[in-house]
Design a protein around this motif. Structure first.
Motif, mmCIF file in Angstrom:
data_model
loop_
_atom_site.group_PDB
_atom_site.id
_atom_site.type_symbol
_atom_site.label_atom_id
_atom_site.label_comp_id
_atom_site.label_asym_id
_atom_site.label_seq_id
_atom_site.Cartn_x
_atom_site.Cartn_y
_atom_site.Cartn_z
ATOM 1 N N ARG A 34 0.391 -1.233 0.406
ATOM 2 C CA ARG A 34 0.071 -0.233 -0.078
ATOM 3 C C ARG A 34 1.082 1.275 0.016
ATOM 4 N N TRP A 35 1.937 1.224 1.045
ATOM 5 C CA TRP A 35 2.894 2.318 0.792
ATOM 6 C C TRP A 35 3.971 2.056 0.191
ATOM 7 N N GLY A 36 4.340 1.265 -0.835
ATOM 8 C CA GLY A 36 5.545 0.869 -1.575
ATOM 9 C C GLY A 36 6.265 1.181 -0.393
ATOM 10 N N LEU A 37 6.438 0.633 0.412
ATOM 11 C CA LEU A 37 8.428 -0.172 1.214
ATOM 12 C C LEU A 37 8.874 -0.961 1.104
ATOM 13 N N VAL A 38 9.994 -1.435 0.922
ATOM 14 C CA VAL A 38 10.741 -1.861 1.128
ATOM 15 C C VAL A 38 11.098 -2.616 2.158
ATOM 16 N N LEU A 39 10.259 -3.724 2.574
ATOM 17 C CA LEU A 39 10.545 -4.204 4.331
ATOM 18 C C LEU A 39 11.993 -4.912 4.717
ATOM 19 N N GLY A 40 12.573 -4.836 5.857
ATOM 20 C CA GLY A 40 13.690 -4.829 6.196
ATOM 21 C C GLY A 40 13.581 -5.370 7.544
ATOM 22 N N ASP A 41 14.813 -5.406 8.126
ATOM 23 C CA ASP A 41 15.081 -6.793 9.555
ATOM 24 C C ASP A 41 13.716 -6.048 10.755
ATOM 25 N N ASP A 73 10.912 7.096 -1.752
ATOM 26 C CA ASP A 73 12.323 7.955 -1.780
ATOM 27 C C ASP A 73 13.295 8.435 -1.472
ATOM 28 N N GLY A 74 13.854 6.534 -0.257
ATOM 29 C CA GLY A 74 15.296 6.182 -0.235
ATOM 30 C C GLY A 74 15.190 5.980 1.664
ATOM 31 N N THR A 75 14.141 6.559 1.286
ATOM 32 C CA THR A 75 14.505 7.501 3.058
ATOM 33 C C THR A 75 14.650 6.556 4.227
ATOM 34 N N PRO A 76 15.548 6.343 5.311
ATOM 35 C CA PRO A 76 15.261 4.902 5.714
ATOM 36 C C PRO A 76 14.062 5.210 6.776
ATOM 37 N N ALA A 77 13.001 4.113 7.258
ATOM 38 C CA ALA A 77 11.936 4.485 8.222
ATOM 39 C C ALA A 77 11.717 3.372 8.484
ATOM 40 N N ILE A 78 11.449 3.068 9.557
ATOM 41 C CA ILE A 78 10.482 1.590 10.587
ATOM 42 C C ILE A 78 9.287 1.945 10.531
#
Length: 291
Positions: free
Chosen positions: A33-40, A57-62
């Motif tokens: 929905r939000w276009g996130l790339v999920l991490g650990d 846009d590439g911003t690191p997020a949680i």
């Protein structure tokens, strides 16, 4: 993930197990929905599950989830409240119905307790100046008196536990309550407080930004309160009194009031130290403040 499961089940009961089982599917749905790339999986607290991710846009997020949707909604409200200070993470997205939000990841993100201690008082002063410059909203419902009423009632129940009661008696607890009432009755300046600004809730945002505060419990009250957890953390190190002098000077606070607040919260910190097997020298120094 097992530690996270245990903490959440301990806080929310067996119902948290079913909620946890749904987290991967919910995370995947929100990522789409939000276009996130999920991490650990990121460090998670007692009330939430937190995953690293990347904003489109590439911003690191949680990506943060909680079974307590009302609590998460309130946290988001408080972050937005402090947003003009530039000293809290930016809220990128939120879904109150799901109990999820996406926040900017604070980088480098080193906790204040792990940063160089020589420059920390000055940085703490700059953080408080920025946070306390935010005007309280009209009729904000939470104040420091209410915060302490709740804390004394909730934590005070633990005096019945043998390990706690052996070190803190009712007379000690009542002294803390009386000292608190005196300080609350003599507040001559009140500000919008972070309300839970311990050394684990302030992160290094880099040289251009300074310290960034996370997980606010915003309330209105004495500005000294946002420095007291930092002060009592000096127990067993340079000492509470010496740290109080350094922090009061750096933050432009009334040193006598700041020290008085440290005597109010000292028995609460002792209970936390006893709960997690803290070192005896730290406990002894904090107990001395309660007299």
């Amino acid at each position: 993930m097992e530690d996270v499961d245990a903490r959440l089940v301990s806080r929310f009961g067996a119902k948290a197990e079913g909620w946890l089982a749904e987290v991967p599917a919910v995370a995947a749905r929100l990522a789409t929905r939000w276009g996130l790339v999920l991490g650990d999986l990121f460090d998670s607290g007692a009330s939430s599950v937190v995953m690293r991710c990347q904003w489109p846009d590439g911003t690191p997020a949680i990506l943060k989830f909680s079974p307590d949707k009302a609590l998460l909604t309130k946290q988001v409200e408080m972050l937005r409240l402090f947003a003009p200070s530039g000293r809290v993470p930016n809220v990128l997205a939120t879904d109150a119905e799901t109990g999820a939000t996406v926040l900017e990841e604070v980088l480098p993100g080193t906790m204040a307790e792990d940063m160089p201690q020589t420059s920390l008082p000055q940085q703490w002063g700059e953080l408080l100046a920025a946070l306390h410059a935010v005007a309280p909203p009209a009729q904000w419902p939470l104040d420091l008196r209410g915060r302490f009423d709740e804390s004394f009632a909730r934590i005070g129940r633990r005096l019945s536990e043998p390990v706690i009661g052996a070190r803190i008696d009712q007379a000690t607890w009542q002294r803390a309550i009386q000292r608190c009432d005196t300080l609350l009755d003599t507040q001559d300046r009140v500000v919008l407080l972070h309300g839970d600004l311990h050394l684990g809730n302030a992160l290094d945002g880099g040289p251009s930004r300074g310290l960034v505060a996370i997980d606010p419990k915003a309330c209105i009250g004495d500005p000294c309160f946002d420095a007291v957890d930092y002060v009592v953390a000096g127990a067993g190190l340079e000492g509470v009194e010496a740290r109080c002098e350094r922090v009061a000077t750096a933050c432009g606070l009334d040193g006598d009031r700041l020290y008085a607040w440290s005597r109010v919260v000292a028995p609460m910190v002792v209970i936390a130290q006893l709960t997690y097997d803290g070192p005896e020298p730290v406990i002894d120094e904090l107990l001395a403040l309660t007299w």
